[in-house]
Scaffold this motif. Structure first.
Motif, PDB file in Angstrom:
ATOM      1  N   ARG A 165      -8.041   0.246  -5.970  1.00  0.00           N
ATOM      2  CA  ARG A 165      -9.321  -0.539  -5.808  1.00  0.00           C
ATOM      3  C   ARG A 165     -10.789   0.526  -5.349  1.00  0.00           C
ATOM      4  O   ARG A 165     -11.701   0.005  -5.784  1.00  0.00           O
ATOM      5  N   ASP A 166     -10.220   1.386  -4.867  1.00  0.00           N
ATOM      6  CA  ASP A 166     -11.538   2.391  -4.481  1.00  0.00           C
ATOM      7  C   ASP A 166     -11.001   3.867  -4.211  1.00  0.00           C
ATOM      8  O   ASP A 166      -9.753   4.160  -4.188  1.00  0.00           O
ATOM      9  N   GLU A 167     -11.836   4.821  -3.900  1.00  0.00           N
ATOM     10  CA  GLU A 167     -11.596   6.095  -3.649  1.00  0.00           C
ATOM     11  C   GLU A 167     -10.933   6.357  -2.644  1.00  0.00           C
ATOM     12  O   GLU A 167     -10.253   7.600  -2.338  1.00  0.00           O
ATOM     13  N   ARG A 168     -10.661   5.566  -1.734  1.00  0.00           N
ATOM     14  CA  ARG A 168     -10.090   5.805  -0.537  1.00  0.00           C
ATOM     15  C   ARG A 168      -8.429   5.546  -0.588  1.00  0.00           C
ATOM     16  O   ARG A 168      -7.778   5.800   0.127  1.00  0.00           O
ATOM     17  N   GLY A 169      -8.085   5.123  -1.671  1.00  0.00           N
ATOM     18  CA  GLY A 169      -6.810   5.128  -2.164  1.00  0.00           C
ATOM     19  C   GLY A 169      -5.927   3.763  -1.752  1.00  0.00           C
ATOM     20  O   GLY A 169      -4.985   3.434  -2.001  1.00  0.00           O
ATOM     21  N   HIS A 170      -6.971   2.743  -1.611  1.00  0.00           N
ATOM     22  CA  HIS A 170      -6.521   1.346  -1.625  1.00  0.00           C
ATOM     23  C   HIS A 170      -6.311   0.745  -2.874  1.00  0.00           C
ATOM     24  O   HIS A 170      -7.130   0.587  -3.607  1.00  0.00           O
TER      25      HIS A 170
ATOM     26  N   GLU B  11       1.052   3.816  -3.428  1.00  0.00           N
ATOM     27  CA  GLU B  11       0.557   5.049  -3.199  1.00  0.00           C
ATOM     28  C   GLU B  11       1.957   6.020  -3.656  1.00  0.00           C
ATOM     29  O   GLU B  11       1.420   7.151  -4.329  1.00  0.00           O
TER      30      GLU B  11
ATOM     31  N   GLN C  78       0.818  -1.281   0.091  1.00  0.00           N
ATOM     32  CA  GLN C  78       0.128   0.132   0.021  1.00  0.00           C
ATOM     33  C   GLN C  78       0.732   1.386   0.026  1.00  0.00           C
ATOM     34  O   GLN C  78       0.703   2.063  -0.759  1.00  0.00           O
TER      35      GLN C  78
END
Ligand SMILES: Nc1ncnc2c1ncn2[C@@H]1O[C@H](COP(=O)(O)OP(=O)(O)OP(=O)(O)O)[C@@H](O)[C@H]1O
Ligand SMILES: N[C@@H](CCO)C(=O)O
Length: 348
Positions: free
Chosen positions: A174-179, A152, A148
């Motif tokens: 994977r998602d908007e939270r940056g995962h 990032e 992660q």
């Protein structure tokens, strides 16, 4: 060999308790990202490795041997050191200062050539930071944390995923939270013995510059073209039917623009003309990667297959070198296999 000092023994931000170490050694593979159509999401680990040793010391110092020894910085701006600090800070007790360390870097991955050198530094440095705090990067939990952080930092996960987990990885935000998510694509036994024949030009092409060449938008026809090829290349590796790379390594999203800078397509044509299943621009370039051999390297009886597999990489390599020479491009040839292990940590 000194016993590890017992410094930290408590849970940190969801991490298991750990015993700090005096020194660690990390080995990380080169990676070939994109693989033609899988822009920013496919990558494969290769058996060329950088080694990083980090040990606690009285003062900061860095030693570099191998690739980039003449040009890479030896101060605290060095990419390995910046990555080490990230990993250490993410795994140390809150507010713990970064300790002075000595870094020893042994580089086999040439910088800025499309073989994931920056991701290798990032993965090695972050892993070493965790490991100095006693967290073992061989555990799934720590690898996932390292992934992660590294994805990032890079902004796209296609080099860091195979550098960490090895093999062929399919990864994306994977998602908007940056995962970020990554999945290992199983490589069929028939494809495991394939050789990556790499022509590594002498000039550097920084990823930032190579990304600036890309069009901000793509046509629906080009998107459909790439979706079909990306699915095909995954199928080729997982079914062992590597001849499908004839189509599965094709791309319309980034190779046309980057290939305008140098004779990329002449090298791809030379490689496939000499028997490679398919060839692509490795990462952001300028290295060209041709996949050769494996048990599906030829039709016919087992004996005939084995005989062809032994010679094909050399023939493909020779054809790529000749095409580069004809286009007045200097470079060198590297032969690699698929690396299954990803980042590795030595017990020291
Ligand atoms: N061994 C190393 N030690 C320190 N810094 C390095 C090392 N290797 C690469 N770097 C840093 O990474 C930069 C190259 O990163 P860049 O993303 O442009 O290329 P790459 O990672 O080799 O290619 P690609 O991402 O296309 O596979 C170098 O200019 C340097 O700043
Ligand atoms: N997917 C990346 C790989 C290089 O970092 C690119 O092509 O720019």
């Amino acid at each position: 060999m000194r016993a590890p000092s017992r410094v930290v023994c408590r849970r940190l931000g969801g991490l298991s308790a750990a015993v700090a170490r005096e020194r660690v050694r990390v080995r990380v593979p080169a990676t070939s990202a994109n693989m033609g159509p899988g822009f920013d999401c496919l990558g494969i680990a290769l058996t060329e490795h950088n080694l990083l040793a980090v040990e606690r010391a009285r003062a900061f110092s860095i030693e570099i041997v191998g690739e980039g020894a003449d040009s890479l910085p030896r101060d605290e701006s060095n990419f390995y050191y910046r990555a080490f600090k990230l990993g250490f800070a993410a795994s140390a007790p809150a507010g713990a200062p970064i300790p002075p360390v000595k870094l020893t870097c042994t580089n086999a991955i040439p910088p800025a050539r499309g073989l994931g050198s920056s991701s290798a530094c990032l993965v090695a440095g972050v892993t070493a930071g965790f490991a100095l705090n006693g967290h073992d990067a061989r555990s799934g939990e720590i690898r996932d944390r390292v992934f992660q952080i590294c994805a990032e930092q890079e902004g796209h996960p296609d080099n860091v995923a195979p550098a960490i987990y090895g093999g062929l990885q399919l990864s994306f935000l994977r998602d908007e939270r940056g995962h970020f998510l990554t999945q290992r694509i199983p490589i069929h036994a028939d494809a495991r013995g394939a050789t990556a024949v790499l022509f590594v030009p002498d000039f550097e092409l920084p990823t930032k510059e190579a990304r600036a060449l890309l069009k901000p938008e793509v046509s629906r026809a080009d998107a459909v073209f790439n979706i079909a090829r990306a699915a095909t290349i995954v199928h080729a590796f997982s079914s062992g039917r590597l001849p499908l790379l004839r189509w599965g390594a094709q791309d319309r999203l980034h190779q046309p623009q980057r290939g305008a800078l140098f004779p990329l397509f002449k090298l791809i044509d030379a490689a496939t003309g000499a028997g490679a299943h398919g060839a692509w621009l490795s990462g952001a370039g300028p290295t060209v990667c041709a996949m050769v051999g494996g048990a599906s390297g030829a039709d016919g009886a087992r004996g005939a297959r084995d005989a062809i597999d032994l010679h094909a990489p050399h023939e493909v390599g020779r054809a790529m070198v000749a095409a580069a020479k004809a286009a007045a491009m200097s470079g060198r040839l590297v032969m690699a296999q698929i690396d299954d292990a990803g980042v590795e940590l030595d017990e020291v």
